[in-house]
Design an enzyme around this catalytic site. Structure first.
Site, PDB file in Angstrom:
ATOM      1  N   PRO A  11      -6.845 -28.623 -33.588  1.00  0.00           N
ATOM      2  CA  PRO A  11      -7.244 -30.043 -34.049  1.00  0.00           C
ATOM      3  C   PRO A  11      -8.602 -29.906 -34.641  1.00  0.00           C
ATOM      4  O   PRO A  11      -9.643 -30.123 -33.782  1.00  0.00           O
ATOM      5  CB  PRO A  11      -6.876 -30.788 -32.920  1.00  0.00           C
TER       6      PRO A  11
ATOM      7  N   ASP B 296     -13.747 -27.596 -33.874  1.00  0.00           N
ATOM      8  CA  ASP B 296     -12.528 -27.824 -33.161  1.00  0.00           C
ATOM      9  C   ASP B 296     -12.735 -29.046 -32.162  1.00  0.00           C
ATOM     10  O   ASP B 296     -13.632 -28.856 -31.033  1.00  0.00           O
ATOM     11  CB  ASP B 296     -12.224 -26.283 -32.160  1.00  0.00           C
ATOM     12  N   HIS B 297     -11.944 -29.866 -32.355  1.00  0.00           N
ATOM     13  CA  HIS B 297     -12.353 -31.204 -31.383  1.00  0.00           C
ATOM     14  C   HIS B 297     -11.834 -30.894 -30.107  1.00  0.00           C
ATOM     15  O   HIS B 297     -11.866 -31.952 -29.121  1.00  0.00           O
ATOM     16  CB  HIS B 297     -11.330 -32.369 -32.045  1.00  0.00           C
ATOM     17  N   ARG B 298     -11.095 -29.858 -29.707  1.00  0.00           N
ATOM     18  CA  ARG B 298     -10.617 -29.729 -28.173  1.00  0.00           C
ATOM     19  C   ARG B 298     -11.935 -29.300 -27.578  1.00  0.00           C
ATOM     20  O   ARG B 298     -11.982 -29.497 -26.250  1.00  0.00           O
ATOM     21  CB  ARG B 298      -9.685 -28.558 -28.019  1.00  0.00           C
TER      22      ARG B 298
ATOM     23  N   ILE C  35     -15.558 -29.455 -29.108  1.00  0.00           N
ATOM     24  CA  ILE C  35     -16.675 -30.134 -29.444  1.00  0.00           C
ATOM     25  C   ILE C  35     -16.248 -31.740 -29.735  1.00  0.00           C
ATOM     26  O   ILE C  35     -15.271 -31.924 -30.609  1.00  0.00           O
ATOM     27  CB  ILE C  35     -17.070 -29.647 -30.928  1.00  0.00           C
TER      28      ILE C  35
END
Ligand code: CAO
Length: 549
Positions: free
Chosen positions: A345, A521-523, A525
């Site tokens: 994501p 990577d929003h998981r 950061i």
């Protein structure tokens, strides 16, 4: 402890059946009614259940052996409880009767005889097809049709397959002829005598059959029900029906498997028509189903194999087209992109670095200081700033572990640089980037880009990257959203610097602004972290003195 010999139950008129599966081994403890052997005749597959709970002391037969009613097959030591409750016979009886599909077709024949004799002069006779004697079992499920309405069929060829909890049995056609219709569907429960369809029997066959039946009747005056003798009278018809069965297996894709295997397949969601049987006469055994599942689990999906799902549309119907095969680099890139795009994501954070002073220095005093032949582009400064930012924000130099429960932060810094080559995109890696100066970055990136374009990169030249920089600054554009290269967690896109009016507190000033696009990577950061990382890069690039720290 008392030993009991388990014998083949009454086969109700069938001389010999083959042992096709032994479901237990010596030493096994079995429950009463648990399957111990599977036998197969030309018409039915039957399970022999344990007559009592106990331990398997000896197995007296092997797969492939032919056995008859009464043949000893297993020796069991009865458990104390089962000795007290022993009641072997009813179970055996029950099982055997279910499987005597052959004799049962005769029952149907005699039912139909009346109708046939009434219309013996007709060219074609319509008859009802009924469920034959299925050993007293009721509500047995229709699990498969072997033929369709409209098909022609020989007498004794399989019409459909029924399945009880203990046996799978084929319903043979009572006559040669054409199927008009079936009045049941897969999943329906049927019992002996139920009408399951209609068929047209041709005159000549009807007459032949009738005369055959007359002979049968004469032979059987003292035995109105099926008998082993009667079966022996028709060896030719038996073997021809076997041949037909094998042929129809191929034509209809009919599944050859026992109830336990069908049950297993249902539990595992396996379509048995896709499984290749390794048992006798290509019968599917449990191991085949297990192997099928194992193989399927290991097989990547076609989308994974391709790395990308394209289109199967015929575009030539809209205009002329050309089919251009993709080279290996482009195929691998496509695969990696699909993997990254579909698993991460990602979000892109945009920012601008004021590189007015940097460019004045790079194009001015710096040139005099450079070793001969070395050219430094803004990219070298960006790379240096990235290493410093990664050291300050370690999450950006990490990977997520497989189950997403931990972050693997790396104490080494290997920067990948996206390089455009005639064959496609390559990403060589500058190892130990934390030890490099701006000039080192300039020299190494030029060297690696050259090698990439000349197909001279070493085997490990693209491995082990921890963060990537993709610069389109030499080409143009104001911003773009680069795709994070899994398992890395961030990538920096660099676009073309341009002069913009920037408010300095009292007036607008022309400043050279470098657009930065940080995808992450929003998981791993958070947005705020990404904004800080990008801001930090901008600070470093806005005042190169920070890079000395
Ligand atoms: N803004 C303005 N000018 C820039 C610039 C920027 N951000 N970056 C480079 N330039 C200038 C350089 O200074 C150079 O100018 P001169 O010719 O006047 O010296 C010119 O643009 C060409 O630079 P370059 O592209 O040859 O060199 P580089 O070090 O900037 O980049 C490399 C090297 C290998 C990254 C580049 O050649 C390349 O292949 N870029 C494409 C990468 C790519 O395809 N990315 C997309 C991947 S998909 O995410």
């Amino acid at each position: 402890m008392s030993q009991t010999q388990v014998t083949v139950p009454d086969l109700g008129g069938i001389d010999e059946v083959e042992v096709i599966e032994i479901s237990i081994k010596v030493g096994d403890t079995v429950e009463e009614e648990q399957e111990i052997l599977v036998l197969e005749s030309d018409k039915a597959t039957m399970e022999v259940p344990a007559p009592m709970a106990g331990k398997v002391a000896k197995i007296l037969v092997a797969v492939g052996d032919k056995v008859s009613s009464g043949t000893p097959v297993v020796v069991m030591e009865a458990s104390e409880q089962s000795v007290a409750e022993e009641k072997p016979e009813p179970v055996k009886e029950k099982t055997v009767k279910k499987e005597t599909a052959n004799g049962t077709s005769e029952q149907v024949e005699s039912d139909q005889q009346t109708q046939e004799s009434e219309s013996s002069s007709a060219t074609e006779t319509e008859i009802e097809i009924k469920v034959p004697d299925i050993g007293g079992a009721a509500d047995v499920e229709v699990i498969e049709f072997s033929i369709q309405p409209g098909d022609t069929i020989e007498a004794e060829e399989s019409l459909m397959v029924l399945e009880s909890d203990k046996a799978t049995m084929e319903v043979p056609s009572p006559e040669s002829g054409k199927i008009i219709s079936f009045s049941v569907s897969v999943g329906d429960k049927v019992s002996e005598g139920d009408v399951i369809g209609k068929m047209l029997v041709t005159q000549s066959q009807a007459v032949d059959k009738k005369s055959e039946k007359t002979t049968d009747q004469a032979t059987e005056t003292s035995k109105p029900v099926k008998s082993p003798d009667k079966k022996a009278e028709k060896p030719a018809s038996k073997s021809s029906s076997q041949n037909n069965e094998e042929a129809s297996n191929t034509l209809t894709g009919k599944v050859h498997a026992g109830p336990a295997v069908r049950q297993l397949a249902r539990e595992m969601g396996v379509d048995l028509t896709e499984v290749t049987g390794s048992g006798p006469r290509s019968r599917i055994i449990k191991e085949d189903v297990q192997q099928f599942v194992k193989t399927r689990l290991k097989q990547p999906s076609s989308a994974q194999v391709m790395g990308v799902v394209g289109s199967d549309e015929d575009f030539s119907k809209f205009g002329s087209i050309e089919n251009v095969p993709l080279n290996k680099i482009k195929q691998v890139t496509a695969k990696n992109m699909v993997k990254s795009w579909s698993t991460i994501p990602q979000v892109t954070q945009f920012d601008e670095a004021d590189i007015t002073e940097l460019e004045q220095y790079r194009k001015g005093p710096m040139t005099a200081m450079l070793p001969e032949g070395v050219k430094v582009s803004p990219l070298a400064f960006v790379l240096k700033a990235c290493v410093m930012a990664l050291q300050k924000f370690p999450h950006f130099n990490s990977s997520l572990n497989l189950d997403g429960t931990a972050l693997i932060t790396k104490q080494y810094y290997n920067l990948g640089i996206a390089v455009e080559t005639p064959d496609g995109l390559l990403v060589p890696v500058i190892k130990n980037s934390d030890t490099k100066s701006i000039v080192d970055f300039a020299v190494e990136s030029a060297d690696l880009a050259g090698k990439a374009r000349n197909k001279k990169l070493p085997m490990d030249g693209m491995m082990g990257g921890t963060f990537t920089v993709s610069s389109l600054g030499g080409i143009g554009g104001t911003a773009f959203t680069p795709i994070v290269a899994a398992p890395q967690v961030a990538i920096l896109g660099v676009s073309k610097a341009s002069y913009k009016p920037v408010w300095n507190g009292s007036e607008f000033e022309a400043r050279l602004m470098l657009p930065l696009s940080l995808s992450y990577d929003h998981r791993v950061i958070d947005g705020a972290e990404a904004a800080r990382f990008a801001r930090y890069l901008c600070q470093l690039l806005s005042d190169t003195r920070h890079m000395l720290l």
